[in-house]
Design an enzyme around this catalytic site. Structure first.
Site, mmCIF file in Angstrom:
data_model
loop_
_atom_site.group_PDB
_atom_site.id
_atom_site.type_symbol
_atom_site.label_atom_id
_atom_site.label_comp_id
_atom_site.label_asym_id
_atom_site.label_seq_id
_atom_site.Cartn_x
_atom_site.Cartn_y
_atom_site.Cartn_z
ATOM 1 N N HIS A 124 0.927 -1.210 -0.033
ATOM 2 C CA HIS A 124 0.172 -0.066 -0.145
ATOM 3 C C HIS A 124 0.862 1.294 -0.122
ATOM 4 O O HIS A 124 0.455 2.485 0.376
ATOM 5 C CB HIS A 124 -0.827 -0.099 1.228
ATOM 6 N N CYS A 197 10.215 18.618 -11.964
ATOM 7 C CA CYS A 197 9.393 19.482 -13.030
ATOM 8 C C CYS A 197 9.515 21.147 -12.974
ATOM 9 O O CYS A 197 9.585 21.618 -11.930
ATOM 10 C CB CYS A 197 7.973 19.035 -12.549
ATOM 11 N N ASN A 264 -3.279 -12.223 16.394
ATOM 12 C CA ASN A 264 -3.997 -11.079 16.235
ATOM 13 C C ASN A 264 -4.644 -11.034 17.759
ATOM 14 O O ASN A 264 -4.739 -11.967 18.596
ATOM 15 C CB ASN A 264 -4.806 -11.064 15.230
HETATM 16 ZN ZN LIG Z 1 7.824 15.942 -11.226
#
Ligand SMILES: [Zn+2]
Length: 301
Positions: A124, A197, A264
């Protein structure tokens, strides 16, 4: 904890197993002080956490979602890996067995416990991973433990206002409920930006949100490990294992003759009674049970 007989049986299986898988869920991090995502703790400032962990929420209000993740990062950084995490980290470094940990947790505690990175699959993702949101860019930063990530996120992780109140002997003052700290409106410029970026694309947490696919690479590698050769033993830790794909891993290993051990706080009575074949149940805190039950392999912690 169940009877000594089944502990002995389990440890015989453990020490004769050549291929072992651990499947880990939120229950393992509870004794490190991190709440599970669901249940009574499922709210953050009156928002349902599940509503905030979606691509839509981030698209609509990235400032809100980043404040939520800043809070989660802060909490995880305050927490420490427990002996259950350490026990699995020891397993991950053993010679003589083939081993993987499949973790459904995003809190980074398993890595911080010193787990071998080559056989840890965080299916995840992790709140300490940052990813660029631009389709044109594949910038990823792993293990970024900086806090706060930007100056504007400073202090937003505090859930409540800590008001300085005069100490009072009147009891009713003690019952005043704390006020939520207001959520700041943050512009995109104030949120984590991609360093690659040029157009200032936003970074996002490197977690799998509801409605998003699981990461192909790790899922393929886990599939290969389970399919290549039979797994002798799967340790199901702090998870009910009922959510896909976790349930499918256990089912596939069992179908090919593998044994199952569940650790558990909540375990089916049938398992505890020893009525499910090749299955052991150890009920309680996994941070206590794992060092104890895995001792023949990992030694004293
Ligand atoms: Zn980027």
């Amino acid at each position: 904890m169940n009877s000594g007989k089944s502990l002995k049986e389990f440890q015989e299986k453990l020490t004769t197993s050549r291929r072992i898988v651990a499947l880990v869920g939120a229950g393992l991090s509870v004794s490190s002080g991190l709440p599970t995502f669901r249940g009574s703790q499922g709210l953050w400032k009156n928002f349902n956490m599940i509503d905030l962990a979606t691509p839509d929420a981030f698209y609509i209000d990235p400032g809100l979602v980043w404040q939520f993740y800043s809070w989660r990062r802060y909490n995880a950084l305050q927490a420490r890996p427990n002996k259950g995490h350490v026990a699995l980290a020891k397993l991950s470094e053993l010679d003589g067995i083939e081993y993987i940990t499949i973790s459904q947790n995003v809190d980074g505690l398993q890595r911080r416990a010193g787990h071998n990175k080559d056989n840890l699959y965080e299916i995840h993702g992790s709140i300490f991973e940052l990813r660029c949101t631009s389709f044109m860019c594949n910038f990823v930063a792993k293990d970024n433990f900086k806090h706060p990530l930007t100056p504007a996120l400073q202090g937003t992780e505090q859930e409540y206002d800590v008001k300085s109140r005069k100490r009072s002997l009147h009891e009713e003052d003690a019952s005043i409920s704390p006020q939520f700290k207001p959520i700041k409106e943050l512009s995109e410029e104030e949120l984590p930006q991609c360093p690659v970026c040029k157009d200032g694309s936003l970074l996002r947490p490197g977690v799998v949100w509801f409605g998003e696919p699981l990461p192909l690479g790790p899922i393929d590698q886990v599939d290969n490990f389970i399919e290549d050769e039979d797994v002798d033993l799967v340790l199901v830790i702090g998870t009910s294992g009922t959510v896909y794909p976790a349930n499918s891993y256990v089912d596939r290993i069992r179908a090919k003759g593998g044994s199952v051990a569940v650790f558990n706080t909540d375990i089916d009575q049938e398992i505890l009674d020893g009525k499910v074949s090749k299955t052991w149940g150890f009920k309680g805190d996994a941070a206590v049970l794992l060092p104890l039950t895995l001792k023949p392999l990992i030694g004293e912690l």
